[in-house]
Design an enzyme around this catalytic site. Structure first.
Site, PDB file in Angstrom:
ATOM      1  N   LYS A 235       8.873   2.901 -10.026  1.00 35.06           N
ATOM      2  CA  LYS A 235       8.419   1.628  -9.482  1.00 35.06           C
ATOM      3  C   LYS A 235       8.796   0.466 -10.410  1.00 35.06           C
ATOM      4  O   LYS A 235       8.864   0.616 -11.630  1.00 35.06           O
ATOM      5  CB  LYS A 235       6.902   1.659  -9.253  1.00 35.06           C
ATOM      6  CG  LYS A 235       6.488   2.519  -8.057  1.00 35.06           C
ATOM      7  CD  LYS A 235       7.025   1.952  -6.746  1.00 35.06           C
ATOM      8  CE  LYS A 235       6.797   2.837  -5.535  1.00 35.06           C
ATOM      9  NZ  LYS A 235       5.463   2.747  -4.986  1.00 35.06           N
ATOM     10  N   ARG A 267       4.009  11.818  -5.855  1.00 30.38           N
ATOM     11  CA  ARG A 267       5.210  11.693  -5.018  1.00 30.38           C
ATOM     12  C   ARG A 267       6.340  11.223  -5.932  1.00 30.38           C
ATOM     13  O   ARG A 267       6.267  10.138  -6.498  1.00 30.38           O
ATOM     14  CB  ARG A 267       4.969  10.705  -3.877  1.00 30.38           C
ATOM     15  CG  ARG A 267       6.129  10.569  -2.907  1.00 30.38           C
ATOM     16  CD  ARG A 267       5.794   9.610  -1.765  1.00 30.38           C
ATOM     17  NE  ARG A 267       6.905   9.485  -0.833  1.00 30.38           N
ATOM     18  CZ  ARG A 267       7.894   8.597  -0.942  1.00 30.38           C
ATOM     19  NH1 ARG A 267       7.905   7.748  -1.977  1.00 30.38           N
ATOM     20  NH2 ARG A 267       8.877   8.547  -0.054  1.00 30.38           N
TER      21      ARG A 267
END
Length: 295
Positions: A235, A267
């Site tokens: 991210k 994930r």
């Protein structure tokens, strides 16, 4: 570390999907990402070819993933939507060829009812919905009909504009209130809570400060009574902290922190590394390798 060293009753210890019951071990489960898209932020274009996508799916299984998440539309901030037909053209051939050939549960990353319906017919058993039920009202009808597993995610606005809506008075309380309300609505529609895991939606309508605050206070989401899935892999807020060269290390550190504060599923893009980290947490908690799969 006690939160991940023993199953926590307050966060639920099972997840019912369309085809099985997943019982959570003490370590976090690893959900491997397979993006069949040209424009995903990390691996866009790598697996558009069905042969390469199927090969990568089998590699994800071999690397030790517990779940496989397949997506045909990028939902990164700023991304343009694609029609359901395009999404199905991308993931349909992959699902068809994977059906019956892998043993782990398949999740489809979509918010479109047409895509979810076809995917569930072709062997998927979980729908990973980044919209949290906000963008396509008919999606929940499909989820309830198939009694699928469901990932309920907090987001604000569709990808094209979501970062413009990253404004909160108290991000932890507002995200938690949204997830709690959607859980109640799902129950009223006919999907029991044991079909649902929750995702606070790192990066979806949130800036770096919001993301760090959510990560710092992740344990407060145990009040929801459902397991938490975290999508921290690569991210942008982690990239700002670590830089590109150390992004993988920063991702693993964030995931381990999340596990210590209640997250039950990671994930991830880098499956092999995440599996090693998860197995270490399991070993510290006293699990033996034979206990790694629990369904």
């Amino acid at each position: 570390m006690e939160k991940w060293m023993r199953p926590a009753n307050q966060t639920g210890n099972r997840w019912v999907t369309a085809r099985r019951v997943i019982t959570f071990p003490r370590r976090p489960l690893v959900m491997g990402i397979l993006n069949v898209t040209p424009d995903s932020f990390s691996d866009g274009g790598l697996y558009l070819d069905p042969d390469r996508a199927v090969a990568r799916a089998h590699q994800i299984v071999q690397e030790g993933a517990d779940l496989l998440d397949i997506g045909g539309e990028s939902t990164r901030p700023g991304a343009d939507p694609v029609p359901a037909e395009v999404e199905l053209d991308r993931i349909g051939p992959v699902l068809e060829r994977l059906r019956g050939t892998i043993g782990i549960p398949i999740s489809v990353d979509t918010y479109k009812p047409e895509v979810a319906r076809v995917a569930l017919e072709q062997g998927a058993e979980i729908v990973n919905d980044v919209s949290g039920g906000q963008w396509e009202p008919d999606l929940w009808e499909v989820i309830v009909h198939y009694q699928a597993g469901y990932v309920l995610t907090h987001s604000r606005g569709k990808p094209k504009i979501m970062q413009e809506l990253a404004q909160y008075t108290n991000v932890v309380e507002e995200v938690k209130e949204f997830l709690a309300a959607q859980l109640r609505h799902l129950e009223a529609r006919g999907l029991s809570r044991d079909h649902v895991v929750c995702d606070v939606g790192f990066g979806f309508g949130k800036n770096s400060e919001h993301n760090c605050t959510l990560l710092a206070h992740l344990d407060q989401f145990s009040d929801l009574g459902r397991p938490l899935l975290v999508g921290l892999s690569r991210k942008s807020f982690l990239k700002k902290i670590a830089g590109t060269g150390s992004l993988s290390v920063c991702t693993r550190a964030a995931e381990v922190w999340a596990a210590a504060h209640g997250a039950r599923i990671w994930r991830v893009h880098e499956v092999a590394d995440a599996v090693c980290a998860s197995r270490l947490l399991g070993a510290v908690a006293g699990e033996v390798p034979e206990e790694r799969k629990t369904w």
